[in-house]
Design a protein around this motif. Structure first.
Motif, short mmCIF file in Angstrom:
data_model
loop_
_atom_site.label_atom_id
_atom_site.label_comp_id
_atom_site.label_asym_id
_atom_site.label_seq_id
_atom_site.Cartn_x
_atom_site.Cartn_y
_atom_site.Cartn_z
N GLU A 1 66.25 31.20 45.17
CA GLU A 1 66.73 30.32 44.11
C GLU A 1 66.52 30.91 42.72
O GLU A 1 67.36 30.74 41.83
CB GLU A 1 66.02 28.97 44.20
N VAL A 2 65.39 31.58 42.50
CA VAL A 2 65.01 32.03 41.15
C VAL A 2 65.33 33.49 40.91
O VAL A 2 65.61 33.91 39.80
CB VAL A 2 63.51 31.74 40.88
N GLY A 3 65.32 34.29 41.99
CA GLY A 3 65.64 35.71 41.84
C GLY A 3 64.44 36.63 41.90
O GLY A 3 64.59 37.84 42.05
N VAL A 4 63.24 36.06 41.78
CA VAL A 4 62.00 36.85 41.85
C VAL A 4 61.00 36.06 42.71
O VAL A 4 61.16 34.87 42.93
CB VAL A 4 61.39 37.12 40.47
N LEU B 1 53.61 27.32 38.22
CA LEU B 1 53.31 28.75 38.14
C LEU B 1 52.97 29.18 36.72
O LEU B 1 52.34 30.22 36.50
CB LEU B 1 54.50 29.57 38.66
N GLN B 2 53.36 28.37 35.75
CA GLN B 2 53.03 28.67 34.35
C GLN B 2 51.76 27.96 33.90
O GLN B 2 51.35 28.08 32.75
CB GLN B 2 54.20 28.26 33.45
N ASP B 3 51.14 27.20 34.82
CA ASP B 3 49.90 26.49 34.51
C ASP B 3 48.76 27.49 34.35
O ASP B 3 48.53 28.31 35.23
CB ASP B 3 49.58 25.51 35.65
N PRO B 4 48.03 27.43 33.23
CA PRO B 4 46.93 28.37 32.99
C PRO B 4 45.84 28.32 34.05
O PRO B 4 45.07 29.27 34.20
CB PRO B 4 46.38 27.93 31.63
N ARG B 5 45.76 27.22 34.81
CA ARG B 5 44.73 27.13 35.84
C ARG B 5 45.00 28.09 36.99
O ARG B 5 44.13 28.36 37.81
CB ARG B 5 44.69 25.70 36.40
N GLU B 6 46.20 28.62 37.05
CA GLU B 6 46.59 29.60 38.06
C GLU B 6 46.27 29.13 39.48
O GLU B 6 45.46 29.71 40.20
CB GLU B 6 45.93 30.96 37.79
N ARG C 1 55.22 34.33 37.89
CA ARG C 1 53.98 34.01 37.17
C ARG C 1 53.58 35.15 36.24
O ARG C 1 53.21 34.93 35.09
CB ARG C 1 52.86 33.74 38.18
N LYS C 2 53.67 36.36 36.73
CA LYS C 2 53.28 37.52 35.93
C LYS C 2 54.14 37.64 34.68
O LYS C 2 53.65 38.01 33.60
CB LYS C 2 53.43 38.79 36.78
N ASP C 3 55.42 37.30 34.82
CA ASP C 3 56.34 37.39 33.69
C ASP C 3 56.12 36.27 32.67
O ASP C 3 56.30 36.47 31.48
CB ASP C 3 57.77 37.34 34.21
N LYS C 4 55.73 35.07 33.16
CA LYS C 4 55.62 33.91 32.29
C LYS C 4 54.26 33.73 31.64
O LYS C 4 54.17 33.24 30.51
CB LYS C 4 55.98 32.65 33.08
N LEU C 5 53.19 34.08 32.36
CA LEU C 5 51.87 33.88 31.79
C LEU C 5 51.53 34.98 30.78
O LEU C 5 51.82 36.15 31.01
CB LEU C 5 50.79 33.86 32.89
#
Length: 258
Positions: free
Chosen positions: A242-245, A212-217, A251-255
């Motif tokens: 498992e993650v909470g979101v 999900l953090q891969d720039p290729r999206e 993805r929106k938070d990490k990219l």
């Protein structure tokens, strides 16, 4: 009705477990409680019990020493151990000396109920003159078997980490390895502190977060398939649990924003 002896140096723990067992309503009744292993042995000499549930760590005589002494005295009633999350080495030793199962504190009512139902079936069968292969002696593990189990768990973890995208289950893997699935599940939990399904899920989610953090999206559906989920909705549900979101929120938070 089957009689249970509970041993724990904390009285409130004994009383709490007694209430849990009463609510389970599975033909078991707590008829005595002890503070340590020595008191357990004294009670076993005076009264008949069908099951012992004991803490691992107790003063005077701990649970492991108690179980060894019971075996020396040819006392073969089923034994369940209670232990904390940081006491897996004790739980492994308990299984080696013939404990029929173990539960983690805090005690879960449904887990206890399922274990008691299993033991009740065994006791019912024995009282009806039937032979079971799941007796206490049959469940005892030798040091060699424990060592072999430890090595097997390491191999299983390696399989999960390399093949998490495939359809994996403890029953399928145990069949390929030539082991009983119940035995393998028990050893896996003792070694890792978690069930096989939970371990597999965590490995999958770790990889999903990386993708999900891969720039290729990659699309969420593509990522779901890459980590072993063919149903995108099920993957998203598991991810949020498992993650909470949700995957999209993660993805929106990490990219980085463009």
């Amino acid at each position: 009705m089957y009689n249970i002896l509970i041993a724990d140096d904390e009285r409130w723990m004994c009383e709490g477990l007694k209430k849990v067992i009463e609510k389970c309503a599975v033909d078991f009744i707590v008829t005595a409680m002890a503070r340590d292993g020595l008191e357990v042995l004294q009670l076993l000499e005076k009264e008949d019990f069908d099951l012992l549930i004991t803490d691992v760590r107790m003063p005077e005589m701990d649970g492991i020493t108690l179980l060894k002494e019971m075996r020396n005295r040819q006392i073969s009633i089923p034994v369940i151990f209670m232990s904390g999350h940081d006491e897996f080495q004790y739980a492994r030793a308990a299984l080696r000396y013939g404990a029929i199962d173990y539960v983690l504190k805090p005690i879960d009512k449904e887990e206890i109920r399922q274990i008691l139902l299993k033991i009740k079936s065994q006791l019912d069968a024995e009282n009806n003159g039937l032979e079971l292969t799941t007796t206490t002696d049959a469940l005892a593990l030798s040091p060699e078997e424990l060592h072999q189990g430890t090595q097997l768990v390491q191999k299983l973890k390696a399989v999960v980490e390399s093949s998490y995208m495939e359809e994996l289950s403890i029953s399928r893997l145990s069949e390929k390895a030539g082991f009983n699935s119940s035995y393998l599940s028990r050893i896996f939990k003792l070694e890792t502190g978690k069930g096989f399904v939970q371990y597999l899920t965590e490995v999958r989610m770790t990889e999903a977060k990386r993708l999900l953090q891969d720039p290729r999206e990659l699309t969420v559906g593509m990522i779901a398939k890459k980590v072993g989920y063919w149903d995108e909705k099920h993957f998203s549900k598991m991810f949020k649990k498992e993650v909470g979101v949700s995957p999209s929120e993660y993805r929106k938070d990490k990219l980085p924003t463009r």
